[in-house]
Scaffold this active site. Structure first.
Site, PDB file in Angstrom:
ATOM      1  N   GLN A  44      25.332  66.711  10.935  1.00 41.63           N
ATOM      2  CA  GLN A  44      26.266  66.942   9.626  1.00 41.63           C
ATOM      3  C   GLN A  44      26.309  65.286   9.338  1.00 41.63           C
ATOM      4  O   GLN A  44      26.833  65.026   8.108  1.00 41.63           O
ATOM      5  CB  GLN A  44      27.366  67.239  10.234  1.00 41.63           C
ATOM      6  N   HIS A  53      23.634  67.722   4.660  1.00 45.54           N
ATOM      7  CA  HIS A  53      24.747  67.051   3.524  1.00 45.54           C
ATOM      8  C   HIS A  53      24.316  65.759   3.369  1.00 45.54           C
ATOM      9  O   HIS A  53      24.702  65.210   2.567  1.00 45.54           O
ATOM     10  CB  HIS A  53      26.316  66.352   4.922  1.00 45.54           C
ATOM     11  N   CYS A 105      19.811  60.472 -10.482  1.00 50.01           N
ATOM     12  CA  CYS A 105      20.554  60.033 -11.608  1.00 50.01           C
ATOM     13  C   CYS A 105      21.281  61.398 -12.148  1.00 50.01           C
ATOM     14  O   CYS A 105      20.585  62.933 -11.554  1.00 50.01           O
ATOM     15  CB  CYS A 105      19.561  59.835 -11.840  1.00 50.01           C
ATOM     16  N   PRO A 165      34.394  66.194  23.879  1.00 50.14           N
ATOM     17  CA  PRO A 165      35.208  65.693  24.335  1.00 50.14           C
ATOM     18  C   PRO A 165      36.152  66.322  24.558  1.00 50.14           C
ATOM     19  O   PRO A 165      36.888  66.211  25.590  1.00 50.14           O
ATOM     20  CB  PRO A 165      35.455  64.587  23.486  1.00 50.14           C
TER      21      PRO A 165
HETATM   22 ZN   LIG Z   1      18.194  58.427 -14.623  1.00 48.55          ZN
END
Ligand SMILES: [Zn+2]
Length: 253
Positions: A106, A124, A132, A224
């Site tokens: 993750q 992720h 873009c 933990p």
């Molecule tokens: Zn672009």
């Protein structure tokens, strides 16, 4: 060096020695031991600041990309100088010792790859890669560039706004990575499924463990504190990933 006192239960050690394929699932807890702050949970970066979570949603990205990128820059600045720890290196060692291996993480910090892990499903995505929003061109930012970011960067090709190639809060998981997860973890579960440093709230983290357990594979959790998975796994090991995962890696194969 004299033999160290074994900390793993003997039946687990015996089972680990027979393992020829492994799937490892990791979350923020692994990186926390490298000094990368976790988003949520105890001591999490965003524990008391929901506006930071909001900045990292798909909705904010579309309405105010500069705000999203400032939050991404904050994440990078908080994680500045983080390097892989013993758990990251031990997971890479497991990959070298078995015939078939997959790591589902993750984490978006790239520390597993830096430690030498190769077959990684970074479900992720990564905060160092960009895409873009206008032309779809993909790119990469250096750590330094990322730490200096206070506004949305622009595409060198078309001038469009770039987005992080990461799954933001409220966004869908990438279809091709979900398909790989299905193929490599669920269709034919590895002999060992090891979960490390995740509170396991997401169904796609829980499901591979349930499937492996039903298929009578060796299931191990290192955390933990107990999680929803702890009563389900064959072995729940309570403690630090950097201390326990190297012990597990040493016994495999
Ligand atoms: Zn672009």
């Amino acid at each position: 060096m004299a033999d160290a006192k074994p900390t793993l239960p003997a039946p687990l050690v015996e089972a680990l020695r027979r393992v020829r394929s492994a799937g490892v699932i990791t979350g923020a807890g692994v990186s926390a031991e490298s000094g990368v702050p976790t988003y949520r949970g105890k001591g999490g970066l965003y524990e008391e600041d929901e506006s930071r979570i909001e900045a990292l949603t798909g909705t904010t990205l579309r309405s105010d990309p500069d705000r999203t990128w400032r939050a991404v820059g904050d994440l990078a600045r908080h994680a500045a100088g983080a390097v892989p720890n013993a758990a990251h290196f031990a997971i890479a060692e497991i990959e070298r010792k078995v015939a078939r291996f997959v790591l589902l993480t993750q984490n978006v910090d790239g520390l597993h790859q830096a430690a030498g892990s190769r077959n990684v499903i970074d479900i992720h995505g990564s905060i160092t890669r960009t895409r873009c929003m206008a032309c779809g061109a993909e790119g990469e930012l250096s750590r330094e560039e990322l730490e200096a970011i206070h506004a949305a960067p622009r595409c060198a090709g078309c001038g469009g706004t770039l987005r992080p190639a990461a799954v933001l809060f409220g966004e869908m998981l990438p279809v091709e990575k979900v398909a790989r997860m299905q193929r490599e973890l669920l269709d034919d579960p590895p002999e060992l499924v090891l979960v490390v440093g995740t509170s396991a709230l997401f169904p796609y983290i829980v499901e591979p463990v349930l499937v492996a357990r039903r298929a009578r594979r060796l299931t191990v959790e290192v955390n933990p504190e107990p999680t929803v998975l702890s009563p389900v796994v064959g072995w729940f090991l309570e403690g630090s990933a950097a201390a326990l995962v190297p012990e597990i890696a040493r016994e495999i194969g």
